[in-house]
Write a protein that holds these residues in place. Structure first.
Motif, short mmCIF file in Angstrom:
data_model
loop_
_atom_site.label_atom_id
_atom_site.label_comp_id
_atom_site.label_asym_id
_atom_site.label_seq_id
_atom_site.Cartn_x
_atom_site.Cartn_y
_atom_site.Cartn_z
N SER A 290 0.82 -1.22 0.00
CA SER A 290 0.00 0.00 0.00
C SER A 290 0.85 1.27 0.00
O SER A 290 0.33 2.37 0.13
N ILE A 291 2.16 1.13 -0.16
CA ILE A 291 3.08 2.27 -0.06
C ILE A 291 2.91 3.22 -1.25
O ILE A 291 2.79 2.79 -2.40
N SER A 292 2.93 4.52 -0.95
CA SER A 292 2.90 5.56 -1.98
C SER A 292 4.34 5.97 -2.28
O SER A 292 5.02 6.53 -1.41
N PRO A 293 4.87 5.68 -3.48
CA PRO A 293 6.29 5.94 -3.76
C PRO A 293 6.74 7.38 -3.55
O PRO A 293 7.79 7.59 -2.92
N PRO A 294 6.01 8.40 -4.01
CA PRO A 294 6.51 9.77 -3.77
C PRO A 294 6.63 10.10 -2.29
O PRO A 294 7.62 10.69 -1.86
N LEU A 295 5.62 9.71 -1.50
CA LEU A 295 5.67 10.00 -0.07
C LEU A 295 6.79 9.20 0.60
O LEU A 295 7.52 9.72 1.46
N GLN A 296 6.95 7.95 0.21
CA GLN A 296 8.01 7.12 0.77
C GLN A 296 9.38 7.75 0.51
O GLN A 296 10.23 7.82 1.40
N GLN A 297 9.58 8.23 -0.70
CA GLN A 297 10.86 8.83 -1.04
C GLN A 297 11.11 10.11 -0.25
O GLN A 297 12.22 10.36 0.24
N GLN A 298 10.06 10.92 -0.09
CA GLN A 298 10.20 12.17 0.66
C GLN A 298 10.51 11.91 2.13
O GLN A 298 11.33 12.61 2.73
N ILE A 299 9.85 10.91 2.70
CA ILE A 299 10.09 10.62 4.12
C ILE A 299 11.47 9.99 4.30
O ILE A 299 12.14 10.23 5.32
N ASN A 300 11.92 9.21 3.33
CA ASN A 300 13.31 8.73 3.37
C ASN A 300 14.28 9.91 3.48
O ASN A 300 15.25 9.87 4.24
N GLN A 301 14.00 10.96 2.72
CA GLN A 301 14.86 12.14 2.74
C GLN A 301 14.77 12.87 4.07
O GLN A 301 15.79 13.34 4.60
N ILE A 302 13.56 12.97 4.62
CA ILE A 302 13.40 13.64 5.92
C ILE A 302 14.16 12.89 7.00
O ILE A 302 14.87 13.50 7.81
N ILE A 303 14.03 11.58 7.03
CA ILE A 303 14.76 10.79 8.03
C ILE A 303 16.27 10.97 7.84
O ILE A 303 17.01 11.11 8.82
N ALA A 304 16.71 11.00 6.59
CA ALA A 304 18.14 11.17 6.32
C ALA A 304 18.62 12.54 6.80
O ALA A 304 19.72 12.67 7.38
N GLN A 305 17.82 13.58 6.59
CA GLN A 305 18.21 14.93 7.01
C GLN A 305 18.31 15.01 8.53
O GLN A 305 19.27 15.57 9.07
N HIS A 306 17.33 14.47 9.22
CA HIS A 306 17.37 14.51 10.68
C HIS A 306 18.48 13.62 11.23
O HIS A 306 19.06 13.91 12.27
N HIS A 307 18.77 12.54 10.52
CA HIS A 307 19.87 11.66 10.93
C HIS A 307 21.19 12.43 10.96
O HIS A 307 22.00 12.26 11.88
#
Length: 791
Positions: free
Chosen positions: A266-283
């Motif tokens: 059920s994953i939405s690819p654009p949202l998944q990619q954006q949240i990957n980036q958010i997690i990476a930035q906060h990391h």
């Protein structure tokens, strides 16, 4: 006659042999595990156990590839019954003329049979078997199914098997998205994959591709411009890495029984990619403080589907700091993240009202000594404010009143699967992080609350609730079919209780960079809660609207605590960055039919009793009508000037004036007055109305008034402690100790407290449960000096 029977038996045996000759299933390979997004986009794949990239069988073949492979391998595929006699004769003649095998004359159907009989030698006997089995295959499968079998199992060079794996490895796209040049390249590869494949023998590969393109042009499949443009396309180089948008979810589906299968998530690819980036930035920011892991999940409230699933950070070194651990399913200490469920449960059963006062004083319960995060005390605080501020002591008192067993049972019914111990094992610490939970379960529980609210208005009264609204999230795409579920008059939590819980959660103070959010029209109202586990090991933040739930965890997978690792400072900023990506959601509708109107004391938040004067009519959850009446208001008798209390033993009724007075228990009052200057203490009794037998119950044995104390240095070089003594007339009494206005501890039975104040003057304040207070001033000396009070 006997000859006819024998002939019939022979024919029957031959027919049965022919029927059973085709294996079922035709192929028995191991497949790669394939994870797809809700739109079919590839999120990731894991190589098959035999080391091959071989995607599970697809039931369709892209039209371009169908045209190209038929043109290249088998012009008469749509017409023949599995074999082409003319091709076989031509191949035999060519082989005889050259003295070696240069052509097999195989149709695509025969090639499917050969692929299924992996490793068989190319002999005349094997060719005969292929011919027989090919005709049998044509009877059992449609032409499209045969093409699909070929496309899924043909070799494409190296360890790449099947069209889909080849399209992703060579071109980074789904086969349906390939150009004519790319499709033609893949169509010619299975012809000799060990000799000609991308990155090896490119001139021969290009010659074969261009020859196929010319044939497609001559057959009218493509026009001249498409032919020219396709020939100009470069050949691919070495195989590409496959997408890794959701690596932790890929690992999870393999562990949960989907190894070697294709899962449409059920994953939405654009949202998944954006949240990957958010997690990476906060990391990048968090790792400066030694915080290396974070996870986030976004659920669709209506279906419970996960539309984003980021199981952990993705550092450059794949094994660094346990980055492979899926935090979403890992059991972690809950901190305060369960408090809203307790608040809602108490509202639901009517044992609490939304604004009712709950104690917030130093507390000691059977050896359990909870403290608020800031180690301050309000004396008494409204329940909704206690939730919004995440105060620990009020939550402990609420859990004690509600019952640990009931709350334990309620959490399990709502979907918390990690409560594997008996309620007594957790005790009152259950509400402060004494249990473990997963981000998956917790997000699903909050989504179930939101779903209950949404469904409340969808069905007519009185049966507006369904236990089916409380269910675990899912990562698999499911058709949104409204299930015919049993509906009932009450849910696990009724709408009125959930409404007030969400309203309290919406009051939680947002991070500094989110201040003033309510003044922007585009800002979504959000109910949210943070949690921080003991030792600063786990930071939680979960937010929900009517459409989405966002769950975030930040910390270290190995459990190492770090200063500043709190839900508010570490997890909440991630939460609000994700919320900004989501479409705006409407707030929940007000469930008026689940409310009841009643008079409430403004000061206590309880249902107004006879002595309550300052009241307001308000809606409360209907179950609240059975809650206790306010007992905080006392009818007191004052003298004519209203300065002193009097009673019938020292004054006549005519001298008295009567007033309703808001009175807190003594210990609560002592702390409450610090934060509420308007609070009025009860006036003292008039001198002639005081009992002659009144004596102070609380005494301070040491230090004496204005004592001068030297605290010696211990052998280890640290400042020692001075032992202060007190006594109380009641042997069961508790004494609360404060140094210079700050609470330092509580004693029972033996009232001794070891303190190590800095040099200078200090004030020691003692308060008992009845509000009796003693203060004493003393001085700590910087050096040993002669003093009669030295101890």
């Amino acid at each position: 006659m006997r000859l006819k029977v024998s002939g019939f038996i022979v024919l029957l045996i031959a027919a049965l042999g022919y029927y059973w000759a085709l294996p079922d299933p035709l192929f028995r390979p191991v497949y790669s595990t394939v994870l797809e997004a809700r739109n079919g986009q590839l999120l990731g794949a894991a190589i098959a156990s035999d080391g091959q990239w071989r995607f599970p069988l697809s039931d369709t073949v892209p039209p371009k590839f169908k045209e190209a492979i038929i043109a290249f391998e088998d012009d008469y595929f749509e017409l023949h019954p599995g074999i082409n006699p003319f091709s076989l004769v031509r191949a035999a003649r060519q082989n005889i003329e050259t003295g070696r095998v240069v052509s097999g004359g195989s149709t695509l159907t025969m090639q499917v049979i050969r692929l299924s009989r992996n490793g068989q030698a190319r002999t005349v006997w094997e060719k005969l078997k292929e011919i027989i089995l090919a005709t049998r295959l044509e009877l059992a499968y449609s032409k499209n199914e045969i093409l699909a079998l070929y496309a899924a199992h043909a070799p494409f060079g190296g360890n790449i098997v099947g069209l889909e794996a080849a399209a992703w490895r060579y071109f980074g796209r789904h086969p349906e998205q390939l150009s004519w040049g790319e499709t033609a390249t893949l169509a010619v590869l299975p012809n000799s994959p060990s000799l000609v494949y991308p990155g090896k023998n490119s001139p021969e590969l290009m010659r074969k591709r261009n020859r196929l393109l010319d044939k497609l042009y001559s057959k009218g499949v493509i026009d001249s411009l498409s032919n020219v443009l396709a020939k100009r396309e470069p050949l691919p180089g070495r195989p590409n890495a496959l997408p890794t948008l959701a690596p932790h979810l890929l690992t999870r589906i393999r562990q949960e029984g989907f190894e070697g299968k294709r899962v449409r998530s059920s994953i939405s690819p654009p949202l998944q990619q954006q949240i990957n980036q958010i997690i990476a930035q906060h990391h990048q920011k968090l790792k400066g403080n030694g915080i290396y892991n974070a996870a986030a999940v976004v659920l669709d409230v209506k279906s419970g589907e996960a539309i984003a699933y980021v199981g952990n950070t993705r550092p450059e070194n794949g094994g660094e700091h346990a980055a492979s651990v899926d935090i979403i399913t890992a059991k972690r200490s809950t901190g305060s993240i369960l408090k809203p469920f307790l608040y809602a449960a108490m509202l639901h059963e009517g044992s609490l009202l939304p604004y009712a006062l709950v104690p917030d004083v130093p507390t000691y319960i059977d050896g359990f000594v909870p403290k608020n995060f800031d180690e301050t005390y309000d004396g008494a605080v409204a329940a909704d404010e206690a939730l919004a501020r995440s105060l620990n002591i009020p939550a402990v008192h609420m859990l004690r009143d509600y019952g640990i067993e009931k709350f334990h049972f309620q959490l399990r019914r709502m979907g918390m699967t990690t409560l594997n111990q008996a309620p007594a094992y957790y005790g009152l610490s259950l509400i402060l992080g004494g249990a473990e939970a997963t981000l998956w379960d917790l997000s699903g529980m909050y989504a179930s609350m939101a779903r209950t609210m949404n469904h409340y208005f969808k069905y007519p009264e009185p049966k507006r609730y369904a236990l089916a609204d409380y269910h675990a999230p899912t990562y698999q795409l499911s058709e949104a079919i409204e299930a015919d579920v049993k509906r009932q008059e009450h849910g696990l939590l009724d709408a009125g209780a959930i409404w007030y819980t969400l309203e309290a959660m919406a009051k939680v103070r947002r991070p500094a960079n989110e201040s003033g959010w309510e003044y922007f029209d585009s800002s979504t109202k959000l109910a949210w809660k943070t949690g921080t586990s003991f030792g600063f090991r786990d930071a939680w933040a979960i937010g929900l609207s009517s459409r989405y739930v966002v769950g975030v965890w930040v910390g270290n997978a190995d459990g190492e605590g770090r200063p500043g690792l709190t839900g508010l400072s570490a997890a909440a900023p991630v939460l609000f960055d994700i919320v900004q990506l989501l479409p705006e959601s409407d707030w929940f509708n007000y469930p008026g039919s689940d409310m009841a109107s009643t008079l409430i004391s403004r000061q206590s938040g309880y249902r107004a009793a006879r002595n309550c004067r300052d009241t307001v009519r308000m809606d409360i959850p209907r179950a609240g009508l059975k809650s206790a009446l306010c007992d905080y208001h006392q009818l007191v008798h004052l003298d004519g000037e209203g300065k002193y209390r009097i009673h019938s033993e020292c004054a006549t009724v005519g001298e008295m004036q009567h007033e309703s007075w808001f009175v807190l228990p003594a210990v609560q009052e002592w702390y409450y007055r610090r934060h509420h200057p308007a609070y009025r203490k009860l006036p003292p009794f008039r001198t002639d109305c005081q009992s002659l037998n009144q004596h102070l119950a609380l005494q301070l044995i040491y230090p004496y008034e204005n004592a001068r104390i030297y605290v010696p240095t211990e052998l280890n070089g640290k400042r020692g402690k001075s032992i202060f003594d007190a006594a109380h007339r009641d042997p069961k009494a508790s004494i609360y100790w404060h140094l210079d206005g700050e609470y330092v501890g509580m004693t029972q039975d033996q009232h001794q407290m070891g303190l190590s104040p800095e040099p200078g003057q200090h004030t020691l304040t003692l308060v008992d449960e009845q509000g009796e207070k003693l203060e004493r001033t003393f001085t700590i000396l910087g050096k040993a000096q002669s003093s009669p009070e030295l101890r």
